[in-house]
Structure formats: C-alpha cells, structure tokens
Design a protein around this motif. Structure first.
Motif, PDB file in Angstrom:
ATOM      1  N   ASN A  76       5.585   5.287 -11.805  1.00 31.47           N
ATOM      2  CA  ASN A  76       4.990   3.972 -11.546  1.00 31.47           C
ATOM      3  C   ASN A  76       3.518   4.010 -11.979  1.00 31.47           C
ATOM      4  OD1 ASN A  76       4.003   1.628 -10.492  1.00 31.47           O
ATOM      5  ND2 ASN A  76       4.916   1.907  -8.464  1.00 31.47           N
TER       6      ASN A  76
ATOM      7  N   ASN B 248       5.942  -5.013 -13.000  1.00 33.02           N
ATOM      8  CA  ASN B 248       5.547  -4.864 -11.608  1.00 33.02           C
ATOM      9  C   ASN B 248       4.923  -6.187 -11.177  1.00 33.02           C
ATOM     10  OD1 ASN B 248       4.704  -3.800  -9.086  1.00 33.02           O
ATOM     11  ND2 ASN B 248       4.538  -1.783 -10.028  1.00 33.02           N
TER      12      ASN B 248
ATOM     13  N   GLY C 246       0.807  -1.227   0.000  1.00 31.08           N
ATOM     14  CA  GLY C 246       0.000   0.000   0.000  1.00 31.08           C
ATOM     15  C   GLY C 246       0.833   1.267   0.000  1.00 31.08           C
ATOM     16  N   LEU C 247       2.009   1.183  -0.658  1.00 37.51           N
ATOM     17  CA  LEU C 247       2.857   2.361  -0.851  1.00 37.51           C
ATOM     18  C   LEU C 247       3.309   3.061   0.438  1.00 37.51           C
ATOM     19  CD1 LEU C 247       1.323   4.081  -4.017  1.00 37.51           C
ATOM     20  CD2 LEU C 247       3.685   3.346  -3.750  1.00 37.51           C
TER      21      LEU C 247
HETATM   22  C1  DHB Z   1       3.333  -1.084  -3.965  1.00 41.46           C
HETATM   23  C2  DHB Z   1       3.296  -2.192  -4.761  1.00 41.46           C
HETATM   24  C3  DHB Z   1       3.627  -2.063  -6.069  1.00 41.46           C
HETATM   25  O1  DHB Z   1       3.628  -3.132  -6.895  1.00 41.46           O
HETATM   26  C4  DHB Z   1       3.961  -0.819  -6.574  1.00 41.46           C
HETATM   27  O2  DHB Z   1       4.257  -0.673  -7.863  1.00 41.46           O
HETATM   28  C5  DHB Z   1       4.014   0.266  -5.775  1.00 41.46           C
HETATM   29  C6  DHB Z   1       3.692   0.128  -4.466  1.00 41.46           C
HETATM   30  C7  DHB Z   1       2.941  -1.168  -2.577  1.00 41.46           C
HETATM   31  O3  DHB Z   1       2.007  -1.895  -2.265  1.00 41.46           O
HETATM   32  O4  DHB Z   1       3.549  -0.462  -1.757  1.00 41.46           O
END
Ligand code: DHB
Length: 311
Positions: free
Chosen positions: A127, A193, A75-76
């Motif tokens: 991204n 990704n 979740g970034l």
């Molecule tokens: C997250 C996962 C990803 O695949 C991405 O490209 C960016 C963030 C994540 O969940 O933090």
C-alpha cells in the motif's frame, strides 16, 4: 449461480469471481475475513493493510457515511503483520491478497523481507497510498521516492507483488508513475485508494464530521467513481499488459462494475458500498452485472474488458 464467465487472473492465478473487498472494509479480524471467503460471490479477499506492529488507529469518530460516499481517517487500525501472514498462510479455497503498509519506506522493506523469508507465496499488495497516518505523506505521490523504494525491494524480493495507488489527476502524472511501475515485475496495480484529505462540513452543527486531523479524511463511494474510472483507464493505457489492474472506487451498481471492466479492470473491489450495504452487496452486483452482460450478448468479461470506445 452464474453461467457467465466472471473470472479474472493475476499472475496466472484464477479468481473464479471478479469481486474483492476493498482493503480496510470488513477485513480486520479473521472472523471478518472468513465472512468474505465464505461469500460465494467473492473471488478472493484482501486483508486490512498490515503494519509491522499492531495499531489502534486514529480516535473516533473516524468513518462517516455521506449522501454520496464516505469520508474516513481510520489511521491503519490493524492487528499487525504476524496476525495477517498467519491468516493467509493457512489453506483457503480462494486467492488471498496480503496488504501491507509500512509507516516509512524502511518499514516497507522490512515487511517485504519478512514475506520473502516466509512460506507465503501468494499475492502481496504494498500500500503506497494511505492518506491517514498523521505526518506521513502518500508515498506514491513521490515518483522518485517510489522508484527508489521499488529498486530496493526488487533487489531481494522474488515473490508476487502488486501495489495500491492513490488517485492521480494529471495526465503527466499518469505518464510518470506508469513509467516507473513498468520497470518492475509487478503482478498488479490496485487503483484507486481513497481520494485523500477531503473535508465534509455539517452545516447544522457547523462542524466537521470525523475527529482525526481536524476533519480531513479520505473520500470513497459514489462521488469518486469518475476518478476511479479515469485511473483504471489511464493506467491500463500505459502499463505493461502483464501488470493487471484491480479497479477500486465508487462501485454501487452492476453498471459501475461494467464500466470498471470496460476501462480495463481485471477484478473489481468494493469498499464504501460493502460498509453501508453489508455482505449481500456482492450477490446484488453479480446479478446486476450479469443482466447487463446478458442483454448485450456478452458471455465473458474478456468479451468487453478494456474495450471502452472513444468518440
Ligand atoms: C487507511 C486508509 C487508507 O486509505 C489506506 O490505504 C490504508 C489505511 C486507514 O486510515 O486505516
């Protein structure tokens, strides 16, 4: 160290080794980023994708190691754009890639305006493929939306920019996304990704293994290698030669790295295996790759890059 030539180039910038981390793994804090920069087997580094504001990410458990890969819904979590641009603005001995991820197309535009207005002239990677922000689809699955976004960005953005893509699974979809990407002066495409929204079931506990989104999460590691190779190959066959490819996905061994290069990767990044094995992974992969190259009589990655044979 190596007498073989393991270099790659993006936008005229030379990476003295071919390895990068996959964004997300061991690259959230400056300490982690320094660890990567200090590893002599790494060619450069990619930051955790930065959002405009700091984020804690999704609730834990949010990363789970599987027998042949991983599932995550992070979740970034990240310290925010200001933190990462400050890091890449300081002098480093290796190339840096600043990864940025808006929570919307409008955020993407804001992030890129900030980079355009900054002193940072290095590589940036937008991204377009995070599968884990609740309620936000992966932008690059919307081909028209991606074209509209890149139109808006390249109207003002004049610095080196690449994109991180999700995996595609249909040859027509490769045609469609490549046709859009070829219209812009992109430095590179990073593929793949994680394979979005897989689900793992633990039979003993009759449960999912990660908490966010009811257990759905992005897949990485060995199980995604064929998908990653297909995406590197299919995009290399379709993209302008000036758009380099960073091959990401499923690398566990030197043979996997060799396969990525044969499919056309300029550089190779490693995520799940870095997470499970730790920083020593790059030395091991380099040794294994060099062994294969030496056995085959290759001195340079350019001796075989993109030369995959068909039957
Ligand atoms: C997250 C996962 C990803 O695949 C991405 O490209 C960016 C963030 C994540 O969940 O933090």
């Amino acid at each position: 160290m190596s007498k073989l030539d393991l270099t790659g180039q993006i936008n005229g910038l030379t990476f003295n080794q071919l390895f990068l981390n996959a964004s997300g793994v061991h690259c959230q804090s400056t300490e982690e980023l320094d660890d990567l920069l200090n590893d002599p087997y790494m060619g450069g580094i990619v930051t955790k994708s930065a959002t405009l504001a700091k984020r804690d990410g999704n609730p834990a458990p949010r990363y789970y190691e599987l027998q042949n890969g991983s599932i995550n819904s992070m979740g970034l979590p990240n310290y925010g754009f200001d933190y990462y641009i400050k890091y890449v603005l300081s002098d480093h001995a290796k190339p840096t890639i600043l990864s940025v991820a808006g929570l919307s197309a409008a955020d993407d535009v804001k992030l890129l305006h900030q980079i355009q207005d900054s002193d940072y002239d290095g590589l940036t990677e937008l991204n377009l493929s995070c599968p884990n922000v609740i309620g936000k689809p992966q932008m690059a699955y919307d081909v028209d939306g991606t074209r509209a976004l890149l139109d808006e960005i390249f109207a003002f953005y004049k610095k080196p920019l690449g994109v991180k893509l999700p995996p595609y699974f249909d040859l027509v979809h490769f045609d469609q996304i490549a046709a859009v990407l070829n219209k812009y002066p992109l430095t590179h495409v990073n593929t793949i990704n994680s394979v979005g929204n897989g689900l793992w079931v633990d039979v003993a506990s009759e449960s999912v293994v990660i908490k966010p989104k009811g257990g759905f999460g992005g897949l990485g590691g060995k199980m995604v290698l064929p998908t990653a190779l297909a995406n590197v190959r299919a995009l290399r066959q379709r993209l302008n030669a000036s758009i380099k490819i960073i091959g990401t996905g499923g690398v566990q061994t030197g043979a996997d790295v060799f396969a990525h290069i044969l499919c056309g990767a300029e550089l190779v990044s490693v995520g799940t295996q870095l997470q499970s094995e730790g920083l020593g992974v790059y030395k091991r992969l380099t040794t294994e790759l060099e062994r294969i190259m030496t056995d085959k009589g290759y001195q340079s990655l350019s001796d075989f890059r993109g030369n995959l044979k068909t039957i």
